[in-house]
Write a protein that holds these residues in place. Sequence first.
Motif, PDB file in Angstrom:
ATOM      1  N   PHE A  87       0.816  -1.216   0.000  1.00 45.50           N
ATOM      2  CA  PHE A  87       0.000   0.000   0.000  1.00 45.50           C
ATOM      3  C   PHE A  87       0.845   1.260   0.000  1.00 45.50           C
TER       4      PHE A  87
ATOM      5  N   ALA B  97       1.713   5.557  -3.769  1.00 44.81           N
ATOM      6  CA  ALA B  97       0.548   6.045  -4.499  1.00 44.81           C
ATOM      7  C   ALA B  97      -0.763   5.453  -4.000  1.00 44.81           C
ATOM      8  N   SER B  98      -0.735   4.152  -3.725  1.00 46.80           N
ATOM      9  CA  SER B  98      -1.970   3.489  -3.335  1.00 46.80           C
ATOM     10  C   SER B  98      -2.586   4.125  -2.088  1.00 46.80           C
TER      11      SER B  98
ATOM     12  N   LEU C 101      -3.988   7.597  -2.726  1.00 47.19           N
ATOM     13  CA  LEU C 101      -5.287   7.576  -3.408  1.00 47.19           C
ATOM     14  C   LEU C 101      -6.403   7.263  -2.415  1.00 47.19           C
ATOM     15  N   ILE C 102      -6.155   6.294  -1.538  1.00 47.48           N
ATOM     16  CA  ILE C 102      -7.197   5.924  -0.581  1.00 47.48           C
ATOM     17  C   ILE C 102      -7.465   7.082   0.390  1.00 47.48           C
TER      18      ILE C 102
ATOM     19  N   ALA D  85      -7.090  10.190  -0.314  1.00 48.90           N
ATOM     20  CA  ALA D  85      -7.833  11.181  -1.089  1.00 48.90           C
ATOM     21  C   ALA D  85      -9.295  10.804  -1.172  1.00 48.90           C
ATOM     22  N   GLY D  86      -9.560   9.507  -1.287  1.00 46.44           N
ATOM     23  CA  GLY D  86     -10.949   9.041  -1.314  1.00 46.44           C
ATOM     24  C   GLY D  86     -11.677   9.402  -0.036  1.00 46.44           C
ATOM     25  N   LEU D  87     -11.000   9.192   1.095  1.00 50.10           N
ATOM     26  CA  LEU D  87     -11.623   9.519   2.389  1.00 50.10           C
ATOM     27  C   LEU D  87     -11.837  11.026   2.512  1.00 50.10           C
TER      28      LEU D  87
END
Lengths: 194, 193
Positions: free
Chosen positions: B167, B170-171, B174-175, B177-179
Amino acid sequence: MSKTNFLKGLWKEHPVLRQLLGMCPTLAVTTTAINGLSMGLAVVFVLFFSSFVVSLIKKVVPHQVRIAVYTVIIATFVTIVDIFLKAQFPQISRALGPYVPLIVVNCIILGRCEAFASKHHMADSLIDALGMGFGFAWGLFLLGSIREILGAGSIMGITIMPQAYNPLIVMILPAGAFLVLGLMVAIMNRIEQK
Amino acid sequence: MNSLIIIFISTVLVNNFVLSYFLGICPFLGVSGRLESAFGMGMAVTFVMTIATAITWLIYNLVLVKFGLFFLEYVVFILVIASLVQIVEMFIRKFSPPLYQALGIYLPLITTNCAILGAALFMVTKGYNLLESVVFGFSGGLGFSLVLLIMAGIREEMYYADVPPVFKGASLTLIAAGLLTLVFMGFSGLVSS
């Protein structure tokens, strides 16, 4: 040689999952599988013909203004795609909205023109463009499919989930795009580690 | 005046460029690692975006509309933005060396920042007048800076977090950013359209 050149875009140097390029369209249009696929194919077209023209004129363009020249070439092909979609597929054109013109600033295309097409022979450049383009297209198609299945219970507009399935609306909202892509990148890392 | 305030609030918080239109994601993922660089990038984008919306508005309405050259829209817009970035860079270097020191390295990156072209395109589809377009451009840049700064703060903390290695990088960004997007969805009732 040319086979690895084609395959690297599809997997090893995948533009979305490995290099994280072209993120705006990737995240924005993948609310359904079909939108993801159409955006992917639009990028394949623009990337292929831009690489073609760039490798044709690479010797006559002065070094200082090359980026501006490449950008104008890309913008021209994007305009062609935009007009074509508006005339032939008005529904897809509406769904993709401003993200079709935004292909102009998609870093995958400028990146491949600058890093590859301007330094290699035409045949190699075209193969590289196709590999990267189709790599981008399958990435978007997969992301769009996952989001459509989870968020609407269907794929390509056909309902596949049982009636009792309660769609996770958040998956078609912006937040879902980030979460699904984040997980896809992690899975890709996992597979590559082995 | 009222409509300007609505444009401002809705562009900064409700329809944030990064979190709901996904514009400018590349610098968002690339630059937001440190607070200082996030601040520099945010200011540079706000600056260029405000001027870019004003100039593209003038060119669109006074030249393209008048002569019916709509098919040139994208080519003209990207040329205007690219040359504008060049001019702004030269201008700042000449007249304000301290500002140049702060913004300098971020300016060339802005040409390929889709948020600027996006702002110009949205301004056309929304049919704003000149003043509204400038406010739209300015608040778009401000919204971009806000999210970039929040993200940089989160990432500086995440740097020390113990996460599974797949994770990392980048991974996880991104997560996160989703939150953050979920949090910003709380603003959606603020402006009724």
